[in-house]
Design a protein around this motif. Structure first.
Motif: not given
Length: 552
Positions: A51-58
């Motif tokens: 959940m802290d991965d910016i790719r996953a958040r995007n």
């Protein structure tokens, strides 16, 4: 994938909510239940989406989307590693470090008079590469360009890997085969070792993934990639300088070496490995900087010309042209929308500096633009004004129709009314921490949550609940007589909401008694629940106040 109405145990910390002072227990943060042992939860935390991965958040854009993806993997693909997981990121970091070390050792290894002395060290790097191949069979991949999804099915992963990088990865890990059969022929060993060069594209891809996950700027990623490519070029240049000579001579230590080779000219056949490496590295730098000048200095018309020297010139020119065109095209060519976006951001920054906005407002404005435009600038209204009525309706239905169609109580409405509602929806964006509306203000609209998390607060300041993707709120003021907001709402995360104004609600949804009655019943239930929690919270505050007074 069904939502569970019970209170599940969340495996995610409150840290996702960017400093939001959440009053709800962890069990109420997610509607997706994951019931297993503590050991299994830790393993899931490593292999499921981070959940802290910016790719996953995007990609998933909300806490609900990330929680749903974890639940999907836990239920359907428990043995697969998510491409945006913590474990995968760690593997890529280790593999990048291992490959850079491997390529460096390769050049040092072949600088020695007898490279057989350290074969075991080279075989260790082959083992790391084989381990990476094994992990790739269990690592999902992202499919699609605009509508991306994570593919986690093992069979699809195998087919995708077999079609792309599997053959190259296997070729780069076969240099140990001659040692199994005690083969010492340099004409066999050197070409097999040279297959390790197939790792270079994989290394660049992993490096990009790591830099993106660490939220590095575009300039930082560009510099890191260019420096890595230049370093790898120099290291592989050193390796091929020695490998070409060894293959042509048929031995690592020939008894009668050719006089036209650079090792013979520099009288390095009997020198130390460090001196040979430094000399070869200096030649590699010279080839990279001024290849044609050095060619004239080394070779006379009567001497033999090294084929490697000519090949190196072509590779150098290709590398320089590639680096130049890659980043020129990324800004002006294939990614023109991103170029316009960056230009727009620069204009916004100049405007904020001119107006002397405080840093807090500057940060929120830049966040808004990043969320609204997704690092690309495109004027959608110009396209919509040109297309036909039917195509325009299809585009609008794709934008907000999926959200409307997924709501159970709206499924009974005709398709024409779905389109009508979608045309009335207005996309609004709130940054984390923004107040969407306050209690006791006049309610003039209803909100549908496309992506994000919204917190509802009672009059006493008690956090009532979190609303996620696909939920709606603000309906109480539209269906009750007093027309005032009965609670406050705050954006917990960056939110993409669709707003339906009161007059549009009354002209479309309210015309259908069944649907309107559903809204009214739900509004009454929510209002009653908020009132009960509000009274409980007031009672708690009175007890705390009395206790404090008694201690004084």
């Amino acid at each position: 994938m069904a939502k569970n109405e019970t209170e599940p145990e969340s495996m995610i910390s409150h840290g996702y909510f960017q400093g939001h002072p959440c009053q709800l227990p962890a069990s109420k943060l997610s509607v997706y239940t994951i019931k297993c042992s503590k050991l299994r939860l830790r393993i899931l935390d490593l292999i499921t989406v981070n959940m802290d991965d910016i790719r996953a958040r995007n990609l998933y854009k909300s806490y609900a989307g990330l929680s749903a993806e974890r639940y999907r993997q836990h239920m359907n693909y428990p043995s697969t590693i998510h491409p945006y997981s913590k474990l995968r990121l760690w593997i890529e970091i280790v593999f990048v470090m291992s490959m850079i070390l491997s390529h460096t050792l390769l050049a040092l290894h072949f600088s020695e008079q007898n490279p057989y002395n350290h074969d075991r060290l080279m075989y260790l790097t082959d083992f790391v590469n084989i381990l990476n191949i094994f992990v790739n069979f269990f690592t999902g991949y992202i499919e699609g360009y605009t509508n991306q999804v994570a593919v986690l099915d093992i069979f699809k992963i195998f087919c995708h890997y077999a079609r792309n990088w599997m053959c190259f990865d296997m070729l780069s890990a076969i240099s140990f085969i001659p040692a199994l059969f005690d083969i010492r022929d340099v004409s066999i060993v050197c070409p097999l070792v040279a297959m390790k060069i197939f790792r270079v594209p994989i290394l660049i891809i992993y490096l990009k993934n790591i830099m993106t996950a660490k939220r590095s700027s575009f300039a930082t990623k560009t510099v890191a990639e260019v420096l890595t490519m230049i370093y790898l070029y120099l290291i592989w240049n050193v390796f091929f300088q020695f490998a070409v000579i060894y293959v042509s001579e048929g031995s690592y230590t020939p008894e009668n070496p050719a006089n036209c080779s650079w090792i013979s000219k520099a009288r390095l056949w009997n020198e130390t490995a460090s001196l040979r490496f430094i000399f070869a590295f200096d030649r590699a730098v010279s080839m990279f900087r001024k290849n044609h000048i050095e060619s004239q200095q080394i070779h006379r018309p009567t001497e033999c010309v090294e084929i490697f020297f000519v090949m190196s010139w072509f590779i150098t020119e290709f590398l320089l042209i590639h680096c130049a065109l890659k980043y020129i095209m990324s800004m002006l060519g294939t990614e023109a929308a991103k170029a316009k976006y960056f230009t727009m951001i620069k204009q916004v920054e100049m405007y904020m500096n001119q107006r002397k906005f405080p840093p807090r407002i500057k940060k929120k404005i830049l966040k808004f633009y990043a969320l609204r435009f997704q690092s690309s600038f495109f004027e959608e209204y110009r396209m919509l004004s040109c297309v036909s009525g039917q195509l325009r309706g299809d585009i609008i239905m794709h934008t907000g129709g999926e959200l409307v169609r997924e709501m159970e109580f709206l499924k009974q409405l005709p398709g024409s009314l779905h389109l009508q509602i979608c045309m009335k929806l207005k996309l609004v964006i709130f940054i984390a921490g923004d107040i969407i509306f306050k209690i006791n203000t006049i309610g003039d609209c209803l909100y549908f949550i496309h992506k994000g998390t919204v917190a509802i607060y009672s009059e006493s300041g008690r956090e009532v609940c979190h609303l996620e993707d696909g939920d709606f709120f603000g309906e109480i003021a539209l269906v009750r007589k007093h027309k005032f907001r009965t609670a406050s709402s705050i954006a917990v995360t960056n939110c993409e909401l669709f707003r339906l104004d009161k007059q549009d609600f009354e002209g479309s949804v309210a015309c259908y008694p069944t649907v309107y009655e559903y809204f009214k019943n739900l509004a009454n239930k929510r209002y009653e629940r908020t009132c009960v929690l509000n009274e409980h919270h007031k009672s708690e505050l009175r007890v705390i106040s009395k206790a404090e007074e008694s201690h004084k």
